[in-house]
Motif scaffolding. Structure first.
Motif, mmCIF file in Angstrom:
data_model
loop_
_atom_site.group_PDB
_atom_site.id
_atom_site.type_symbol
_atom_site.label_atom_id
_atom_site.label_comp_id
_atom_site.label_asym_id
_atom_site.label_seq_id
_atom_site.Cartn_x
_atom_site.Cartn_y
_atom_site.Cartn_z
ATOM 1 N N SER A 1 0.858 -0.836 0.294
ATOM 2 C CA SER A 1 0.462 0.045 -0.244
ATOM 3 C C SER A 1 0.927 1.481 -0.074
ATOM 4 O O SER A 1 -0.261 2.339 -0.249
ATOM 5 N N LEU A 2 2.106 1.193 0.148
ATOM 6 C CA LEU A 2 2.927 2.424 0.200
ATOM 7 C C LEU A 2 2.729 3.186 -1.501
ATOM 8 O O LEU A 2 2.908 2.126 -2.362
ATOM 9 N N THR A 3 2.661 3.625 -1.662
ATOM 10 C CA THR A 3 3.356 5.074 -2.383
ATOM 11 C C THR A 3 4.690 4.285 -3.451
ATOM 12 O O THR A 3 6.105 4.569 -2.459
ATOM 13 N N PRO A 4 4.875 4.791 -4.695
ATOM 14 C CA PRO A 4 6.090 4.487 -5.111
ATOM 15 C C PRO A 4 6.569 5.352 -4.931
ATOM 16 O O PRO A 4 8.495 4.669 -4.382
ATOM 17 N N GLY A 5 6.995 6.659 -4.247
ATOM 18 C CA GLY A 5 7.723 7.967 -4.588
ATOM 19 C C GLY A 5 8.317 6.936 -3.044
ATOM 20 O O GLY A 5 9.723 7.043 -2.633
ATOM 21 N N LEU A 6 7.823 6.797 -1.284
ATOM 22 C CA LEU A 6 7.861 6.305 -0.405
ATOM 23 C C LEU A 6 8.988 5.208 -0.799
ATOM 24 O O LEU A 6 9.701 4.606 0.054
ATOM 25 N N ILE A 7 8.631 4.084 -1.427
ATOM 26 C CA ILE A 7 9.213 2.513 -2.112
ATOM 27 C C ILE A 7 10.670 2.987 -2.374
ATOM 28 O O ILE A 7 11.827 2.435 -1.868
ATOM 29 N N ALA A 8 10.782 4.338 -3.210
ATOM 30 C CA ALA A 8 12.037 4.733 -3.978
ATOM 31 C C ALA A 8 13.174 5.037 -2.999
ATOM 32 O O ALA A 8 13.982 4.474 -2.890
ATOM 33 N N VAL A 9 12.292 6.084 -1.655
ATOM 34 C CA VAL A 9 13.479 5.734 -0.344
ATOM 35 C C VAL A 9 13.991 5.377 0.473
ATOM 36 O O VAL A 9 15.079 5.128 0.755
ATOM 37 N N ILE A 10 13.605 4.511 0.300
ATOM 38 C CA ILE A 10 12.650 3.036 1.120
ATOM 39 C C ILE A 10 14.407 2.806 0.470
ATOM 40 O O ILE A 10 15.421 2.039 1.164
ATOM 41 N N VAL A 11 14.118 2.252 -0.927
ATOM 42 C CA VAL A 11 15.245 1.321 -1.446
ATOM 43 C C VAL A 11 16.205 2.057 -1.463
ATOM 44 O O VAL A 11 17.020 1.569 -1.521
ATOM 45 N N ILE A 12 16.526 3.833 -1.640
ATOM 46 C CA ILE A 12 17.243 4.414 -1.858
ATOM 47 C C ILE A 12 18.188 3.855 -0.214
ATOM 48 O O ILE A 12 20.115 4.493 -0.513
ATOM 49 N N VAL A 13 17.752 4.215 0.722
ATOM 50 C CA VAL A 13 18.090 4.628 1.681
ATOM 51 C C VAL A 13 18.896 2.963 2.141
ATOM 52 O O VAL A 13 19.659 2.756 2.316
ATOM 53 N N VAL A 14 18.062 1.731 1.498
ATOM 54 C CA VAL A 14 18.668 0.507 1.834
ATOM 55 C C VAL A 14 19.906 -0.011 1.359
ATOM 56 O O VAL A 14 21.576 -0.158 1.879
ATOM 57 N N ILE A 15 20.163 0.963 -0.149
ATOM 58 C CA ILE A 15 21.192 1.159 -0.544
ATOM 59 C C ILE A 15 22.441 1.443 -0.439
ATOM 60 O O ILE A 15 23.499 1.429 -0.245
ATOM 61 N N ALA A 16 22.448 2.558 0.324
ATOM 62 C CA ALA A 16 23.423 3.766 0.973
ATOM 63 C C ALA A 16 23.784 2.869 2.038
ATOM 64 O O ALA A 16 24.788 3.173 2.720
ATOM 65 N N ILE A 17 23.027 2.205 3.194
ATOM 66 C CA ILE A 17 23.407 1.358 3.837
ATOM 67 C C ILE A 17 23.921 0.282 3.438
ATOM 68 O O ILE A 17 25.113 0.396 4.103
ATOM 69 N N VAL A 18 23.915 -0.522 2.801
ATOM 70 C CA VAL A 18 24.643 -1.856 1.902
ATOM 71 C C VAL A 18 26.451 -1.274 1.202
ATOM 72 O O VAL A 18 27.514 -1.105 1.872
ATOM 73 N N ALA A 19 26.291 0.256 0.932
ATOM 74 C CA ALA A 19 27.438 1.044 0.226
ATOM 75 C C ALA A 19 28.203 1.349 0.945
ATOM 76 O O ALA A 19 29.476 1.202 1.377
ATOM 77 N N GLY A 20 27.792 1.629 2.521
ATOM 78 C CA GLY A 20 28.272 2.297 3.855
ATOM 79 C C GLY A 20 29.147 0.700 3.718
ATOM 80 O O GLY A 20 30.328 0.641 4.627
ATOM 81 N N ILE A 21 28.807 -0.223 4.520
ATOM 82 C CA ILE A 21 28.330 -1.619 4.970
ATOM 83 C C ILE A 21 29.898 -1.848 4.034
ATOM 84 O O ILE A 21 31.150 -2.440 4.279
ATOM 85 N N VAL A 22 29.816 -2.338 2.743
ATOM 86 C CA VAL A 22 30.817 -2.111 1.329
ATOM 87 C C VAL A 22 32.136 -1.296 1.822
ATOM 88 O O VAL A 22 33.214 -2.551 2.357
ATOM 89 N N VAL A 23 32.382 -0.526 2.354
ATOM 90 C CA VAL A 23 33.190 0.375 2.198
ATOM 91 C C VAL A 23 34.056 0.577 3.471
ATOM 92 O O VAL A 23 35.399 0.289 3.537
ATOM 93 N N LEU A 24 33.312 0.278 4.523
ATOM 94 C CA LEU A 24 34.242 -0.467 5.820
ATOM 95 C C LEU A 24 34.575 -1.678 5.579
ATOM 96 O O LEU A 24 35.668 -1.492 6.214
ATOM 97 N N VAL A 25 34.332 -2.098 4.714
ATOM 98 C CA VAL A 25 34.980 -3.822 4.967
ATOM 99 C C VAL A 25 36.023 -4.025 4.627
ATOM 100 O O VAL A 25 37.193 -4.280 4.579
ATOM 101 N N LEU A 26 35.721 -3.233 3.232
ATOM 102 C CA LEU A 26 36.616 -2.718 2.486
ATOM 103 C C LEU A 26 38.453 -1.898 2.832
ATOM 104 O O LEU A 26 39.690 -2.400 2.811
ATOM 105 N N THR A 27 37.722 -1.186 3.293
ATOM 106 C CA THR A 27 38.924 0.057 4.301
ATOM 107 C C THR A 27 39.322 -0.811 5.734
ATOM 108 O O THR A 27 40.953 -0.923 5.374
ATOM 109 N N ARG A 28 38.659 -1.193 5.934
ATOM 110 C CA ARG A 28 39.297 -2.066 7.001
ATOM 111 C C ARG A 28 40.606 -3.745 5.990
ATOM 112 O O ARG A 28 41.298 -3.314 7.686
ATOM 113 N N ARG A 29 40.232 -4.203 5.050
ATOM 114 C CA ARG A 29 40.827 -5.574 4.897
ATOM 115 C C ARG A 29 42.086 -4.807 4.174
ATOM 116 O O ARG A 29 43.440 -5.337 4.505
#
Length: 306
Positions: free
Chosen positions: A256-284
């Motif tokens: 029932s969520l609007t496409p705009g809200l779903i897009a925001v949620i997707v962007i936030v999730v992608i940003a979090i995943v990207a942050g985790i990847v950068v953190l792991v690579l930096t530590r390695r």
């Protein structure tokens, strides 16, 4: 001829008596069959025939039902669980007291509503169970005003809207939580939980509906158009949005969520995943650098010992 004269006289007397007992419902123009009863104007709500007491506000459910009688259905960062009415006008089912029934249907499609008549669940088939009418305890009215020659001040707006709501819409002032101003937005908070509201108090959902209609130029009052003037300049409005917070959070699914809200949620999730990847690579990389440094130090020590 005498019987004819007698009948005509009787009709005139009846008409005069009816005219004396007729009245105008000042707080609701969507009524019919109005009569004075013990000094109070009593009418029937259009579309439902439910009795209406014209000395107070009419319930939102009866008003929507009356409005549907002459029109087709059409479309018309907040607190965590605040949601907006995205369905617009519909033909509601009302209890005899005028409140909304917890379950509303349009043909075979049904949904649950709150005390403001706003959908708070996904739409389902007719087997849907709505166990209770959940109370709307907080209503946020966000008003965007037009351009002005004279500036507005928050203290003036606070006094103006509090006086307006208590006098025109008969709401006890203790239910007006705040009137905030950040140009060009005026935000009015109405709060009224089930333990505070007495049977004599008007409901904040009815107040918000009357106010929204006034601000949009579609007043429910009979020949009592709202004219807002502050500092000798009329206050014009460009947009009105109403948000609802219930005592129990709404039950919407991701569908029932609007496409705009779903897009925001997707962007936030992608940003979090990207942050985790950068953190792991930096530590390695940091780990490899430390290992290389230790290896070089060992080789130096061996060279010195030799």
């Amino acid at each position: 001829m005498k019987p004819l004269w007698g009948a005509a006289l009787l009709l005139l007397l009846c008409a005069a008596a009816c005219a004396q007992n007729s009245c105008v419902c000042q707080k609701n123009k969507r009524v019919t069959n109005c009569q004075l009863v013990n000094g109070v104007c009593q009418c029937q709500s259009v579309g439902s025939g439910v009795p209406v007491d014209c000395s107070t506000l009419t319930s939102k459910c009866l008003l929507m039902k009356a409005e549907m009688r002459g029109s087709k259905s059409g479309r018309r960062e907040k607190p965590k669980d605040a949601f907006e009415d995205t369905d617009g006008l519909y033909d509601p089912e009302c209890e005899n007291t005028g409140v909304f029934k917890a379950k509303q249907c349009n043909g075979t499609t049904c949904w649950c509503v709150n005390t403001a008549g706003v959908r708070r669940t996904d739409k389902h088939d007719a087997d849907l169970k709505c166990n209770q009418l959940v109370r709307t305890m907080w209503i946020i009215i966000e008003i965007k005003h037009g351009e002005r020659n004279t500036p507005l001040h928050s203290d003036v707006l606070d006094r103006f809207f509090k006086q307006l709501i208590t006098s025109r819409y008969m709401l006890d002032g203790r239910y007006i939580s705040s009137v905030l101003y950040e140009e060009p937005l005026i935000t009015i908070d109405l709060k009224q939980n089930s333990s505070e509201k007495s049977s004599r108090d008007v409901d904040i959902a009815d107040v918000a509906y009357y106010l929204e209609k006034d601000l949009k130029g579609d007043s429910i009052f009979h020949e009592n158009i709202l004219n807002m003037t502050i500092d000798n300049e009329r206050l014009l409005f460009e947009k009105v949005a109403v948000y609802y917070v219930d005592e129990i959070p709404p039950e919407f699914s991701m569908k029932s969520l609007t496409p705009g809200l779903i897009a925001v949620i997707v962007i936030v999730v992608i940003a979090i995943v990207a942050g985790i990847v950068v953190l792991v690579l930096t530590r390695r990389r940091k780990g490899k650098y430390v290992k290389a440094e230790v290896k070089e130090m060992n080789e130096m020590h061996r060279g010195l010992n030799a």
